[in-house]
Design a protein around this motif. Structure first.
Motif, PDB file in Angstrom:
ATOM      1  N   ARG A 260       0.831  -1.219   0.000  1.00  0.00           N
ATOM      2  CA  ARG A 260       0.000   0.000   0.000  1.00  0.00           C
ATOM      3  C   ARG A 260       0.861   1.263   0.000  1.00  0.00           C
ATOM      4  O   ARG A 260       0.519   2.261  -0.636  1.00  0.00           O
ATOM      5  CB  ARG A 260      -0.924  -0.020   1.213  1.00  0.00           C
ATOM      6  CG  ARG A 260      -1.984  -1.117   1.154  1.00  0.00           C
ATOM      7  CD  ARG A 260      -2.823  -1.149   2.396  1.00  0.00           C
ATOM      8  NE  ARG A 260      -3.532   0.112   2.577  1.00  0.00           N
ATOM      9  CZ  ARG A 260      -4.188   0.434   3.692  1.00  0.00           C
ATOM     10  NH1 ARG A 260      -4.194  -0.397   4.717  1.00  0.00           N
ATOM     11  NH2 ARG A 260      -4.808   1.589   3.781  1.00  0.00           N
ATOM     12  N   ARG A 262       3.857   1.638  -1.357  1.00  0.00           N
ATOM     13  CA  ARG A 262       4.405   1.860  -2.692  1.00  0.00           C
ATOM     14  C   ARG A 262       3.346   2.346  -3.670  1.00  0.00           C
ATOM     15  O   ARG A 262       3.647   3.097  -4.598  1.00  0.00           O
ATOM     16  CB  ARG A 262       5.054   0.570  -3.224  1.00  0.00           C
ATOM     17  CG  ARG A 262       6.387   0.255  -2.567  1.00  0.00           C
ATOM     18  CD  ARG A 262       7.146  -0.825  -3.308  1.00  0.00           C
ATOM     19  NE  ARG A 262       6.451  -2.103  -3.313  1.00  0.00           N
ATOM     20  CZ  ARG A 262       6.457  -2.970  -2.315  1.00  0.00           C
ATOM     21  NH1 ARG A 262       7.109  -2.669  -1.193  1.00  0.00           N
ATOM     22  NH2 ARG A 262       5.818  -4.113  -2.406  1.00  0.00           N
ATOM     23  N   TYR A 263       2.104   1.945  -3.448  1.00  0.00           N
ATOM     24  CA  TYR A 263       1.028   2.410  -4.332  1.00  0.00           C
ATOM     25  C   TYR A 263       0.712   3.875  -4.045  1.00  0.00           C
ATOM     26  O   TYR A 263       0.468   4.662  -4.959  1.00  0.00           O
ATOM     27  CB  TYR A 263      -0.212   1.535  -4.151  1.00  0.00           C
ATOM     28  CG  TYR A 263      -1.291   1.818  -5.165  1.00  0.00           C
ATOM     29  CD1 TYR A 263      -1.108   1.484  -6.504  1.00  0.00           C
ATOM     30  CD2 TYR A 263      -2.489   2.424  -4.797  1.00  0.00           C
ATOM     31  CE1 TYR A 263      -2.090   1.741  -7.446  1.00  0.00           C
ATOM     32  CE2 TYR A 263      -3.470   2.693  -5.727  1.00  0.00           C
ATOM     33  CZ  TYR A 263      -3.262   2.344  -7.056  1.00  0.00           C
ATOM     34  OH  TYR A 263      -4.235   2.611  -7.989  1.00  0.00           O
ATOM     35  N   ILE A 273      -5.863  -2.847  -5.177  1.00  0.00           N
ATOM     36  CA  ILE A 273      -4.657  -2.658  -5.995  1.00  0.00           C
ATOM     37  C   ILE A 273      -4.509  -3.826  -6.975  1.00  0.00           C
ATOM     38  O   ILE A 273      -4.212  -3.620  -8.163  1.00  0.00           O
ATOM     39  CB  ILE A 273      -3.414  -2.527  -5.096  1.00  0.00           C
ATOM     40  CG1 ILE A 273      -3.518  -1.272  -4.231  1.00  0.00           C
ATOM     41  CG2 ILE A 273      -2.138  -2.473  -5.944  1.00  0.00           C
ATOM     42  CD1 ILE A 273      -2.439  -1.166  -3.164  1.00  0.00           C
ATOM     43  N   LYS A 283       0.092   1.751 -12.983  1.00  0.00           N
ATOM     44  CA  LYS A 283       0.696   1.995 -11.673  1.00  0.00           C
ATOM     45  C   LYS A 283       0.511   0.789 -10.755  1.00  0.00           C
ATOM     46  O   LYS A 283       1.457   0.347 -10.094  1.00  0.00           O
ATOM     47  CB  LYS A 283       0.074   3.235 -11.038  1.00  0.00           C
ATOM     48  CG  LYS A 283       0.607   3.554  -9.653  1.00  0.00           C
ATOM     49  CD  LYS A 283      -0.094   4.783  -9.098  1.00  0.00           C
ATOM     50  CE  LYS A 283       0.379   5.096  -7.684  1.00  0.00           C
ATOM     51  NZ  LYS A 283      -0.308   6.287  -7.123  1.00  0.00           N
ATOM     52  N   ALA A 284      -0.701   0.265 -10.693  1.00  0.00           N
ATOM     53  CA  ALA A 284      -0.975  -0.898  -9.848  1.00  0.00           C
ATOM     54  C   ALA A 284      -0.175  -2.104 -10.323  1.00  0.00           C
ATOM     55  O   ALA A 284       0.399  -2.858  -9.513  1.00  0.00           O
ATOM     56  CB  ALA A 284      -2.469  -1.216  -9.850  1.00  0.00           C
ATOM     57  N   VAL A 287       3.438  -1.901  -9.159  1.00  0.00           N
ATOM     58  CA  VAL A 287       3.582  -2.208  -7.732  1.00  0.00           C
ATOM     59  C   VAL A 287       3.516  -3.721  -7.508  1.00  0.00           C
ATOM     60  O   VAL A 287       4.335  -4.290  -6.761  1.00  0.00           O
ATOM     61  CB  VAL A 287       2.500  -1.495  -6.905  1.00  0.00           C
ATOM     62  CG1 VAL A 287       2.480  -2.007  -5.462  1.00  0.00           C
ATOM     63  CG2 VAL A 287       2.727   0.010  -6.928  1.00  0.00           C
TER      64      VAL A 287
END
Length: 406
Positions: A260, A262-263, A273, A283-284, A287
């Motif tokens: 979480r 890093r997201y 995510i 983006k997700a 991660v």
């Protein structure tokens, strides 16, 4: 008699057969199981049939996690008669004890009179369980005082019923060995020529944990802390990370908080995510991909140090197929040795199944130790093979020479 794994495997198979429709034949362990109250013999014209006794009793397995408490009640064959889960309470150790007690009683009520008397409880907890004192430490997701004896307190509330407590992932690997991926590999004969079997269970969820079976035995270490992979040195400065971590430097990277962080979008859950990554959000996906790479480093470390025949991925995150696929691919890039890597066959039941098996194996070992008949337990070459039912874990005679499992 001398206890060995073959006896435990055959007892497991016989009890499963008795529960499913009746165990037939003249295996020498059947009378012992009858004498011990596990089975009742029903005579027929052809041959006697042994069925599971309604007075044999039951066991309960509890998997106490940082997010949820999962419990199941099983008969003496391991067949689950009742199960339920609920969010874990976090308002103190007495509340934890109260919740465990309530769940056990709810399971007994749900199972009804068919279950019989409670004979043992297996309790898995997230943390370092001391072999000497039974205290639970290094458990940031549970926060039990180190001097709080959860096992003995729970036992006293059920009339001294034995409570067998261990790390939750130690139970998960035991469950997977007897009822999941391990049974598929080692009891089916696929890996028959390679000894008792070595299995690693890597659990990924709120945190990360590791359970190990080497040559058919759980590895606990000198003080009970083997497998605490959350504390593996990690990060660009592992010394600084070790000084500042709450739940372990490696867990800070691959656990739920690390994902979480890093997201970086507030209260977005890990589930969301993953869903966004599957839906194509770059983006997700980045991660999740980065997390899989970090987990692969841990898996490769396990392979390099221990060379297990299989690594099983479990937990709420580890059991996701798309994530497991990435871990497998990246692990293959890091090590020339390629063990089988698979998702847990038991899913969320892995820990509670292991807790049940711990209770059952303890009872069965006591029965085997109590038998003093000289004709039993020695002739390994001429034993009658017992075929297995759907839940059984029997093995052909050539596998019956394995050392004690669990």
């Amino acid at each position: 008699m001398q206890e060995n794994c073959s006896d435990l495997i055959i007892v497991d198979a016989l009890l499963a057969q008795a529960a499913e429709g009746g165990a037939k034949g003249g295996h020498y362990l059947l009378p012992m199981l009858e004498e011990s109250g596990f089975l009742v013999c029903q005579q027929s014209q052809a041959q006697p049939v042994w069925r599971l006794s309604c007075d044999a009793g039951c066991v309960v397995g509890l998997d106490l996690g940082g997010t949820k408490l999962y419990g199941a009640l099983a008969d003496m064959s391991g067949r689950i008669l009742a199960e339920r889960s609920e969010p874990t309470r976090h308002d103190g150790e007495e509340a934890t004890l109260e919740q465990l007690t309530s769940l056990v009683r709810d399971l007994q009520e749900e199972a009804g009179k068919e279950a019989g008397g409670l004979r043992a409880i297996g309790l898995g907890v997230p943390g370092f369980v001391s072999v000497e004192t039974g205290s639970v430490t290094l458990s940031p997701n549970l926060s039990l005082p180190s001097d709080f004896r959860l096992d003995s307190r729970l036992s006293s509330l059920f009339g001294g019923c034995p409570v067998l407590m261990d790390n939750d992932v130690n139970f998960a690997v035991l469950g997977e060995y007897w009822r999941g991926e391990g049974r598929h590999l080692f009891f089916s004969g696929q890996e028959r020529s390679r000894g008792n079997g070595s299995l690693a269970f890597l659990s990924l969820g709120t945190g990360i944990g590791l359970g190990l079976m080497m040559e058919g035995r759980r590895v606990r270490g000198a003080s009970g802390g083997a497998g605490e992979i959350a504390y593996m040195p990690a990060g660009t400065d592992p010394f600084r990370a070790a000084r500042t971590t709450f739940g372990g430097a490696y867990e800070d990277i691959v656990g739920t908080p690390g994902i979480r962080r890093r997201y970086g979008e507030g209260n977005v859950s890990v589930r969301e995510i993953f869903d966004r990554a599957v839906a194509g959000e770059r983006k997700a996906a980045t991660v999740i991909d980065d997390t899989a790479r970090q987990v692969a480093v841990g898996a490769a470390t396990i392979i390099t140090l221990l060379d297990p025949q299989a690594i099983v991925l479990g937990g709420g995150i580890g059991s996701r197929a798309e994530f497991a696929k990435l871990i497998m691919e990246y692990t293959a890039e890091l090590t020339p040795v390629q063990p089988r890597i698979a998702i847990s066959r038991l899913g969320q039941r892995a820990g509670v199944t292991g807790a049940i098996m711990e209770a059952l194996l303890d009872i069965r070992r006591a029965m085997l130790r109590a038998d003093t008949s000289p004709k039993r337990g020695c002739d390994m070459e001429n034993r009658e093979y017992v075929g297995s039912g759907n839940n059984a874990s029997a093995a052909p005679p050539e596998v019956d020479k394995r050392a004690e499992a669990g």
